[in-house]
Motif scaffolding. Structure first.
Motif, PDB file in Angstrom:
ATOM      1  N   PHE A 130       0.864  -1.189   0.000  1.00 30.84           N
ATOM      2  CA  PHE A 130       0.000   0.000   0.000  1.00 30.84           C
ATOM      3  C   PHE A 130       0.896   1.232   0.000  1.00 30.84           C
ATOM      4  O   PHE A 130       1.711   1.397   0.907  1.00 30.84           O
ATOM      5  CB  PHE A 130      -0.904   0.032   1.246  1.00 30.84           C
ATOM      6  CG  PHE A 130      -1.946  -1.043   1.254  1.00 30.84           C
ATOM      7  CD1 PHE A 130      -1.649  -2.309   1.718  1.00 30.84           C
ATOM      8  CD2 PHE A 130      -3.224  -0.782   0.789  1.00 30.84           C
ATOM      9  CE1 PHE A 130      -2.603  -3.310   1.716  1.00 30.84           C
ATOM     10  CE2 PHE A 130      -4.194  -1.769   0.790  1.00 30.84           C
ATOM     11  CZ  PHE A 130      -3.883  -3.040   1.251  1.00 30.84           C
ATOM     12  N   GLY A 131       0.720   2.085  -1.005  1.00 31.17           N
ATOM     13  CA  GLY A 131       1.496   3.327  -1.059  1.00 31.17           C
ATOM     14  C   GLY A 131       2.644   3.191  -2.035  1.00 31.17           C
ATOM     15  O   GLY A 131       3.573   2.405  -1.805  1.00 31.17           O
ATOM     16  N   ALA A 132       2.579   3.950  -3.129  1.00 34.82           N
ATOM     17  CA  ALA A 132       3.615   3.881  -4.173  1.00 34.82           C
ATOM     18  C   ALA A 132       4.373   5.197  -4.239  1.00 34.82           C
ATOM     19  O   ALA A 132       4.767   5.639  -5.317  1.00 34.82           O
ATOM     20  CB  ALA A 132       2.971   3.536  -5.512  1.00 34.82           C
ATOM     21  N   GLY A 133       4.550   5.839  -3.092  1.00 37.13           N
ATOM     22  CA  GLY A 133       5.269   7.108  -3.039  1.00 37.13           C
ATOM     23  C   GLY A 133       6.756   6.901  -2.822  1.00 37.13           C
ATOM     24  O   GLY A 133       7.318   5.856  -3.196  1.00 37.13           O
ATOM     25  N   ARG A 134       7.378   7.879  -2.159  1.00 39.11           N
ATOM     26  CA  ARG A 134       8.845   7.847  -1.997  1.00 39.11           C
ATOM     27  C   ARG A 134       9.310   6.560  -1.314  1.00 39.11           C
ATOM     28  O   ARG A 134      10.183   5.854  -1.807  1.00 39.11           O
ATOM     29  CB  ARG A 134       9.290   9.034  -1.118  1.00 39.11           C
ATOM     30  CG  ARG A 134       9.130  10.368  -1.745  1.00 39.11           C
ATOM     31  CD  ARG A 134       9.680  11.451  -0.860  1.00 39.11           C
ATOM     32  NE  ARG A 134       9.098  11.459   0.477  1.00 39.11           N
ATOM     33  CZ  ARG A 134       9.481  12.282   1.455  1.00 39.11           C
ATOM     34  NH1 ARG A 134      10.448  13.147   1.236  1.00 39.11           N
ATOM     35  NH2 ARG A 134       8.909  12.234   2.644  1.00 39.11           N
ATOM     36  N   ILE A 135       8.706   6.254  -0.166  1.00 40.96           N
ATOM     37  CA  ILE A 135       9.208   5.119   0.607  1.00 40.96           C
ATOM     38  C   ILE A 135       8.639   3.797   0.067  1.00 40.96           C
ATOM     39  O   ILE A 135       9.281   2.751   0.157  1.00 40.96           O
ATOM     40  CB  ILE A 135       8.908   5.325   2.111  1.00 40.96           C
ATOM     41  CG1 ILE A 135       9.879   4.553   2.985  1.00 40.96           C
ATOM     42  CG2 ILE A 135       7.489   5.019   2.482  1.00 40.96           C
ATOM     43  CD1 ILE A 135      11.212   5.146   3.110  1.00 40.96           C
ATOM     44  N   ALA A 180       2.988   1.503   3.201  1.00 41.26           N
ATOM     45  CA  ALA A 180       3.879   2.648   2.973  1.00 41.26           C
ATOM     46  C   ALA A 180       3.059   3.826   2.460  1.00 41.26           C
ATOM     47  O   ALA A 180       3.571   4.704   1.777  1.00 41.26           O
ATOM     48  CB  ALA A 180       4.969   2.265   1.969  1.00 41.26           C
ATOM     49  N   SER A 181       1.775   3.795   2.797  1.00 43.38           N
ATOM     50  CA  SER A 181       0.870   4.873   2.377  1.00 43.38           C
ATOM     51  C   SER A 181       1.065   6.074   3.286  1.00 43.38           C
ATOM     52  O   SER A 181       1.789   6.002   4.286  1.00 43.38           O
ATOM     53  CB  SER A 181      -0.564   4.382   2.486  1.00 43.38           C
ATOM     54  OG  SER A 181      -0.783   4.003   3.833  1.00 43.38           O
ATOM     55  N   SER A 182       0.352   7.159   2.992  1.00 40.09           N
ATOM     56  CA  SER A 182       0.364   8.317   3.875  1.00 40.09           C
ATOM     57  C   SER A 182      -0.067   7.872   5.276  1.00 40.09           C
ATOM     58  O   SER A 182      -0.833   6.912   5.434  1.00 40.09           O
ATOM     59  CB  SER A 182      -0.620   9.365   3.366  1.00 40.09           C
ATOM     60  OG  SER A 182      -0.486   9.513   1.974  1.00 40.09           O
ATOM     61  N   VAL A 198      -4.179   5.259  -3.821  1.00 44.71           N
ATOM     62  CA  VAL A 198      -5.322   6.081  -4.264  1.00 44.71           C
ATOM     63  C   VAL A 198      -4.964   6.808  -5.563  1.00 44.71           C
ATOM     64  O   VAL A 198      -5.846   7.152  -6.338  1.00 44.71           O
ATOM     65  CB  VAL A 198      -5.776   7.083  -3.168  1.00 44.71           C
ATOM     66  CG1 VAL A 198      -6.472   6.360  -2.025  1.00 44.71           C
ATOM     67  CG2 VAL A 198      -4.605   7.903  -2.640  1.00 44.71           C
ATOM     68  N   ASP A 199      -3.689   7.004  -5.784  1.00 54.18           N
ATOM     69  CA  ASP A 199      -3.204   7.550  -7.054  1.00 54.18           C
ATOM     70  C   ASP A 199      -2.910   6.340  -7.957  1.00 54.18           C
ATOM     71  O   ASP A 199      -1.834   5.725  -7.879  1.00 54.18           O
ATOM     72  CB  ASP A 199      -1.932   8.377  -6.790  1.00 54.18           C
ATOM     73  CG  ASP A 199      -1.316   8.924  -8.062  1.00 54.18           C
ATOM     74  OD1 ASP A 199      -1.659   8.450  -9.160  1.00 54.18           O
ATOM     75  OD2 ASP A 199      -0.452   9.819  -7.943  1.00 54.18           O
ATOM     76  N   VAL A 200      -3.899   6.004  -8.803  1.00 50.67           N
ATOM     77  CA  VAL A 200      -3.806   4.752  -9.571  1.00 50.67           C
ATOM     78  C   VAL A 200      -2.619   4.783 -10.543  1.00 50.67           C
ATOM     79  O   VAL A 200      -1.973   3.759 -10.789  1.00 50.67           O
ATOM     80  CB  VAL A 200      -5.141   4.470 -10.317  1.00 50.67           C
ATOM     81  CG1 VAL A 200      -5.047   3.209 -11.171  1.00 50.67           C
ATOM     82  CG2 VAL A 200      -6.273   4.317  -9.311  1.00 50.67           C
ATOM     83  N   ILE A 202       7.302  -2.191  12.704  1.00 47.89           N
ATOM     84  CA  ILE A 202       7.151  -0.754  12.453  1.00 47.89           C
ATOM     85  C   ILE A 202       8.496  -0.224  11.943  1.00 47.89           C
ATOM     86  O   ILE A 202       9.558  -0.592  12.472  1.00 47.89           O
ATOM     87  CB  ILE A 202       6.686  -0.008  13.733  1.00 47.89           C
ATOM     88  CG1 ILE A 202       5.324  -0.553  14.194  1.00 47.89           C
ATOM     89  CG2 ILE A 202       6.614   1.507  13.486  1.00 47.89           C
ATOM     90  CD1 ILE A 202       4.160  -0.374  13.227  1.00 47.89           C
ATOM     91  N   GLY A 203       8.422   0.671  10.946  1.00 45.94           N
ATOM     92  CA  GLY A 203       9.619   1.053  10.192  1.00 45.94           C
ATOM     93  C   GLY A 203      10.574   2.029  10.862  1.00 45.94           C
ATOM     94  O   GLY A 203      10.802   3.119  10.343  1.00 45.94           O
ATOM     95  N   PHE A 204      11.150   1.583  11.957  1.00 48.46           N
ATOM     96  CA  PHE A 204      12.241   2.352  12.574  1.00 48.46           C
ATOM     97  C   PHE A 204      13.549   1.827  11.988  1.00 48.46           C
ATOM     98  O   PHE A 204      14.307   1.100  12.633  1.00 48.46           O
ATOM     99  CB  PHE A 204      12.213   2.206  14.094  1.00 48.46           C
ATOM    100  CG  PHE A 204      11.043   2.913  14.743  1.00 48.46           C
ATOM    101  CD1 PHE A 204      10.801   4.252  14.477  1.00 48.46           C
ATOM    102  CD2 PHE A 204      10.204   2.246  15.602  1.00 48.46           C
ATOM    103  CE1 PHE A 204       9.724   4.914  15.073  1.00 48.46           C
ATOM    104  CE2 PHE A 204       9.128   2.898  16.202  1.00 48.46           C
ATOM    105  CZ  PHE A 204       8.888   4.229  15.934  1.00 48.46           C
ATOM    106  N   ALA A 208      -3.582   6.667   6.658  1.00 50.80           N
ATOM    107  CA  ALA A 208      -4.166   5.375   6.257  1.00 50.80           C
ATOM    108  C   ALA A 208      -3.593   4.203   7.055  1.00 50.80           C
ATOM    109  O   ALA A 208      -4.088   3.078   6.946  1.00 50.80           O
ATOM    110  CB  ALA A 208      -3.940   5.148   4.761  1.00 50.80           C
ATOM    111  N   HIS A 209      -2.547   4.425   7.849  1.00 55.52           N
ATOM    112  CA  HIS A 209      -1.864   3.298   8.506  1.00 55.52           C
ATOM    113  C   HIS A 209      -2.787   2.489   9.419  1.00 55.52           C
ATOM    114  O   HIS A 209      -2.847   1.249   9.328  1.00 55.52           O
ATOM    115  CB  HIS A 209      -0.670   3.788   9.346  1.00 55.52           C
ATOM    116  CG  HIS A 209       0.466   4.337   8.544  1.00 55.52           C
ATOM    117  ND1 HIS A 209       1.653   4.739   9.115  1.00 55.52           N
ATOM    118  CD2 HIS A 209       0.614   4.559   7.213  1.00 55.52           C
ATOM    119  CE1 HIS A 209       2.468   5.190   8.171  1.00 55.52           C
ATOM    120  NE2 HIS A 209       1.857   5.100   7.021  1.00 55.52           N
ATOM    121  N   ALA A 210      -3.487   3.188  10.320  1.00 55.30           N
ATOM    122  CA  ALA A 210      -4.246   2.470  11.356  1.00 55.30           C
ATOM    123  C   ALA A 210      -5.321   1.575  10.741  1.00 55.30           C
ATOM    124  O   ALA A 210      -5.445   0.396  11.115  1.00 55.30           O
ATOM    125  CB  ALA A 210      -4.848   3.456  12.341  1.00 55.30           C
TER     126      ALA A 210
END
Ligand code: NAD
Length: 328
Positions: free
Chosen positions: A7-12, A68-70, A34-36, A117-119, A73-75
């Motif tokens: 989930f999430g195709a942005g930077r990370i 890896a979404s905004s 959400v950005d197809v 969790i991504g630490f 949306a994580h929770a």
């Protein structure tokens, strides 16, 4: 093959997708965004399909979700993932609200699903080598920690508005380092801050520079200094002091070439930002996650770590706003 949905195709998300497909016996099946257009570009790159959340959670073959979404949306995705019995890799922070993060942790515990969790700093080769040397007793008991955490520049005000503020967005990593290196929990936190780099940050109710002092339950001390602008780039250092000495962890440089001339001796600046500085850490983090899944061993950065770092970010935010020492 272990099927994964991202989930999430942005930077990370792009970094994590690349690391997922490198794991042996693992396939990236779906990319959801959400950005197809962003989802399709990333899915095409890795031979995956574009899907929506319902398709992912309805597909029993998907055993793992990577979130890896905004942040907002994580929770929801953690709750849906836990309910569907999927292993979860989720970027920080768990949520911006501590209560909701705790609800997620309870859901993960109840479903008994692995959750990382991504630490990623804990997986960085330099930082993890330092921690191993502390654990081996090289400096004795760690007593004091100084963390320097400076970004090359601030994100846009639009991002900052939704980020939860500097303590949840940026210092959450430093609070995790504090807990991990001193191997203790905070008893008190005092945080102060200013807007030093860009007045538009004040307009969204945030600050861009902080000084935080913490005391742990065992009496250990820490100072964290952060700023969202360092003219020379990304600056990530810490030092930890014990009875037998000090260990320092510093920045990485793109190359080790040093130029000597009549005026100065010049080396490369630190690696530009987190995508470069923590490239190896993100790779090691993903490898650890799938290794732990395969072996059934504990995850090193758990959702409880995510909740505890968020509690510290909340305490620091209250300390800064109310100009008082917060006791946890
Ligand atoms: N650990 C780290 O070093 C690190 C670094 C950067 C970002 N992050 C975290 O990663 C997350 C993403 O950050 P980024 O910098 O990649 O942001 P980004 O804006 O580049 O990407 C986020 C993507 O999520 C998508 N998205 C939004 N809502 C969604 C939903 N409901 N379902 C699926 N996709 C959705 C957006 O369209 C966007 O493409 C944030 O939570 C951030 O805090 C962690």
């Amino acid at each position: 093959m272990t099927d994964v949905a991202l989930f999430g195709a942005g930077r990370i998300g792009k970094i994590h997708a690349g690391n997922v497909v490198r794991q042996p016996g693992v396939a990236l099946k779906y990319v959801v965004d959400v950005d197809v257009g962003a989802a399709k570009a990333l899915a095409d790159l890795h031979g995956a399909k574009v899907a929506d959340g319902d398709a992912v959670f309805g597909d029993a073959a998907v055993k793992v979700i990577v979130i890896a979404s905004s942040t907002d949306a994580h929770a929801d995705l953690i709750l849906r993932g836990a309910a569907a019995g999927k292993a979860i890799f989720c970027e920080k922070p768990v949520d911006l609200a501590l209560d909701r993060a705790k609800t997620c942790a309870q859901a993960v515990a109840k479903a008994d699903v692995p959750c990382l969790i991504g630490f990623q700093r804990r997986y960085d080769p330099t930082f993890s080598a330092l921690k191993a040397r502390i654990d081996a007793g090289e400096i004795g008991t760690p007593e004091m920690l100084i963390v320097t955490s400076r970004d090359p520049g601030a994100p846009p005000a639009e991002y900052l508005k939704r980020s939860g503020g500097i303590f949840k967005d940026m210092l959450i990593h430093d609070f995790d380092i504090f807990r991990w290196i001193l191997d203790d929990e905070a008893e008190t936190v005092y945080a102060t801050g200013s807007v030093l780099t860009d007045p538009s940050i004040a307009a969204v109710g945030d600050i861009d520079a902080t000084a935080v002092t913490l005391r742990t339950k065992k009496g250990r001390l820490a100072q964290i200094n952060t700023i969202r602008r360092a003219a020379y780039g990304y600056d990530q250092r810490f030092e930890v002091i014990g009875a037998k000495g000090m260990l320092q962890a510093g920045n990485h440089k793109p190359t080790e070439v040093v130029a000597w001339n009549a005026d100065a001796v010049a080396a490369d600046k630190p690696e530009h930002f987190f995508l470069e500085r923590y490239r190896a850490a993100y790779a090691a983090e993903m490898a650890h996650f799938f290794d732990a899944l395969a072996k059934g061993t504990p995850i090193r950065t758990s959702i409880d770590d995510g909740v505890k770092a968020l509690a510290l970010a909340d305490a620091a935010t209250a300390s800064w706003r109310e100009k008082r020492i917060v006791t946890l």
